[in-house]
Structures are given as C-alpha cells and as structure tokens.
Design an enzyme around this catalytic site. Structure first.
Site, PDB file in Angstrom:
ATOM      1  N   HIS A 192      -2.686   3.099  -1.435  1.00 26.27           N
ATOM      2  CA  HIS A 192      -1.888   2.469   0.176  1.00 26.27           C
ATOM      3  C   HIS A 192      -0.500   2.180  -0.850  1.00 26.27           C
ATOM      4  O   HIS A 192      -0.934   1.222  -2.053  1.00 26.27           O
ATOM      5  CB  HIS A 192      -2.637   1.208   0.195  1.00 26.27           C
ATOM      6  CG  HIS A 192      -1.956   0.350   1.378  1.00 26.27           C
ATOM      7  ND1 HIS A 192      -1.942   0.882   2.518  1.00 26.27           N
ATOM      8  CD2 HIS A 192      -1.295  -0.614   1.342  1.00 26.27           C
ATOM      9  CE1 HIS A 192      -1.189  -0.067   3.260  1.00 26.27           C
ATOM     10  NE2 HIS A 192      -1.105  -1.419   1.886  1.00 26.27           N
ATOM     11  N   GLY A 194       2.251  -2.868  -3.104  1.00 27.29           N
ATOM     12  CA  GLY A 194       1.819  -4.000  -2.640  1.00 27.29           C
ATOM     13  C   GLY A 194       0.941  -4.095  -2.346  1.00 27.29           C
ATOM     14  O   GLY A 194       0.700  -3.015  -1.470  1.00 27.29           O
ATOM     15  N   SER A 196      -0.603  -5.536   2.353  1.00 29.30           N
ATOM     16  CA  SER A 196      -0.009  -5.144   3.138  1.00 29.30           C
ATOM     17  C   SER A 196       0.777  -6.638   3.921  1.00 29.30           C
ATOM     18  O   SER A 196       0.492  -7.421   3.122  1.00 29.30           O
ATOM     19  CB  SER A 196      -1.218  -5.518   4.560  1.00 29.30           C
ATOM     20  OG  SER A 196      -2.252  -4.067   4.352  1.00 29.30           O
ATOM     21  N   GLY A 215       6.314  -5.246   1.883  1.00 31.25           N
ATOM     22  CA  GLY A 215       7.756  -4.994   1.878  1.00 31.25           C
ATOM     23  C   GLY A 215       8.459  -3.555   1.468  1.00 31.25           C
ATOM     24  O   GLY A 215       8.930  -2.359   1.046  1.00 31.25           O
ATOM     25  N   LYS A 216       6.505  -2.949   1.285  1.00 31.89           N
ATOM     26  CA  LYS A 216       6.849  -1.481   0.907  1.00 31.89           C
ATOM     27  C   LYS A 216       7.867  -0.687   1.394  1.00 31.89           C
ATOM     28  O   LYS A 216       8.605   0.401   1.524  1.00 31.89           O
ATOM     29  CB  LYS A 216       5.725  -0.570   1.180  1.00 31.89           C
ATOM     30  CG  LYS A 216       4.633  -1.469  -0.461  1.00 31.89           C
ATOM     31  CD  LYS A 216       2.915  -0.618  -0.285  1.00 31.89           C
ATOM     32  CE  LYS A 216       2.258  -1.165   1.191  1.00 31.89           C
ATOM     33  NZ  LYS A 216       1.621  -2.587   1.219  1.00 31.89           N
ATOM     34  N   ASP A 268       3.067   4.190   4.122  1.00 33.22           N
ATOM     35  CA  ASP A 268       1.399   2.911   4.260  1.00 33.22           C
ATOM     36  C   ASP A 268       0.450   4.212   3.465  1.00 33.22           C
ATOM     37  O   ASP A 268       0.044   3.448   2.561  1.00 33.22           O
ATOM     38  CB  ASP A 268       1.101   3.334   5.252  1.00 33.22           C
ATOM     39  CG  ASP A 268      -0.219   3.283   6.273  1.00 33.22           C
ATOM     40  OD1 ASP A 268      -0.041   2.097   5.741  1.00 33.22           O
ATOM     41  OD2 ASP A 268      -0.918   3.815   6.660  1.00 33.22           O
ATOM     42  N   ARG A 322      14.139 -11.909 -18.205  1.00 34.73           N
ATOM     43  CA  ARG A 322      15.933 -11.477 -17.582  1.00 34.73           C
ATOM     44  C   ARG A 322      16.008  -9.554 -18.201  1.00 34.73           C
ATOM     45  O   ARG A 322      16.175  -8.657 -17.747  1.00 34.73           O
ATOM     46  CB  ARG A 322      16.772 -12.006 -18.433  1.00 34.73           C
ATOM     47  CG  ARG A 322      18.359 -11.619 -18.362  1.00 34.73           C
ATOM     48  CD  ARG A 322      19.401 -12.953 -18.789  1.00 34.73           C
ATOM     49  NE  ARG A 322      19.901 -12.007 -18.824  1.00 34.73           N
ATOM     50  CZ  ARG A 322      21.351 -11.914 -19.308  1.00 34.73           C
ATOM     51  NH1 ARG A 322      21.086 -13.380 -20.444  1.00 34.73           N
ATOM     52  NH2 ARG A 322      22.646 -11.535 -19.119  1.00 34.73           N
TER      53      ARG A 322
END
Length: 152
Positions: free
Chosen positions: A19, A34, A36, A39-40, A58, A112
């Site tokens: 996925h 990531g 569901s 923001g993929k 997806d 950073r």
C-alpha cells in the site's frame, strides 16, 4: 514493510504488493509510504506537477531483479491516481522502474541534517527520508532523485 517481503517460493525472486504510491524522475523511482489519509497521492500529484511521472497509486507491485527493486503498477490501477475531493484521474505512467528512494509520511524528521537512513524493501536496503510535516518535501525529493542522492 513485511507485507512486501514475501517470496513466491521455489527459489523465485522476492516480490510483493504494498500500500503506497510511486513516482519516477529520470528513471529513478520514489516509493511513498504512510497510512491512509497521510498524503501519499497528494505528494505524488505535486511531484508530477513538477515533472515526475506516475508509476502507481494506492498499490505498488514490486519485484527484485538482481540487486534492484523494481516497481510497477498493478494492471487494474495502471495510469490512475486519486485526487482527494476530485476523484480518480488518468495520468501518463511508467512501469518497471528501479526504486532508489523511500519516503515515509508517518514519521517526522526532527534533525536539521539527519543521518542517512535506510529501510529494507524485499531484502534490499533503500535510502529513506522521513517526511511528515516537511513543507518542502517534494522539492527535496525531486532534487535527491535528479542529483543522484545526497551529499555525504
């Protein structure tokens, strides 16, 4: 990543379906992971607007070829990407792309100048960028792929 780490038995090269989303820049693939709603697809769309090409949205089909992990779309999803609130969109796509980088949208980067991170994908160690909450993530990923990786 264990769902992508199965073997089809009989000495076959490892393969799997995961996925996530995947785009390519200059023939180099980026696997976007990531949960569901993380923001993929949105990240893939933003990168496509900056010149990346869709591989899969997806679900990403992966297999090993030698030392490389190759990403392709499942046939039923090829050339489609979801735009939340708009619907499914057609998109030019490529198949059979060598994965070079993974970003995980579930984990923020707190350093950073972070250490070089890796993630196992089908038994191969790929570079990993933690991406949750990074406002310039797509630009940094595009440059990473265009510039052959990071310095040091």
């Amino acid at each position: 990543m264990s769902s992508a780490s199965r073997s089809d038995g009989g000495g076959a090269a490892p393969s799997g379906l995961i996925h996530g989303s995947c785009v390519a820049v200059g023939g180099q693939g980026l696997l976007i992971l990531g949960p569901s709603g993380s923001g993929k697809s949105s990240l893939a769309l933003r990168m496509m607007a900056s010149g990346a090409t869709l591989v899969a949205d997806d679900q990403v089909q992966m297999r090993c070829e030698g030392e490389d992990v190759i990403a392709s779309p499942p046939p039923r999803l090829a050339g489609m990407i979801e735009a939340r609130g708009v619907g499914l969109l057609h998109a030019a796509h490529v198949s059979g792309v060598k994965l070079r980088l993974v970003t995980d949208l579930s984990r923020p980067e707190t350093d950073r100048l972070p250490p070089q991170r890796h993630i196992p994908v089908l038994g191969r160690a790929l570079d990993l960028v933690l991406g949750c909450g990074n406002p310039h993530l797509e630009y940094a990923l595009l440059q990473w792929l265009r510039g052959e990786g990071r310095v040091g």
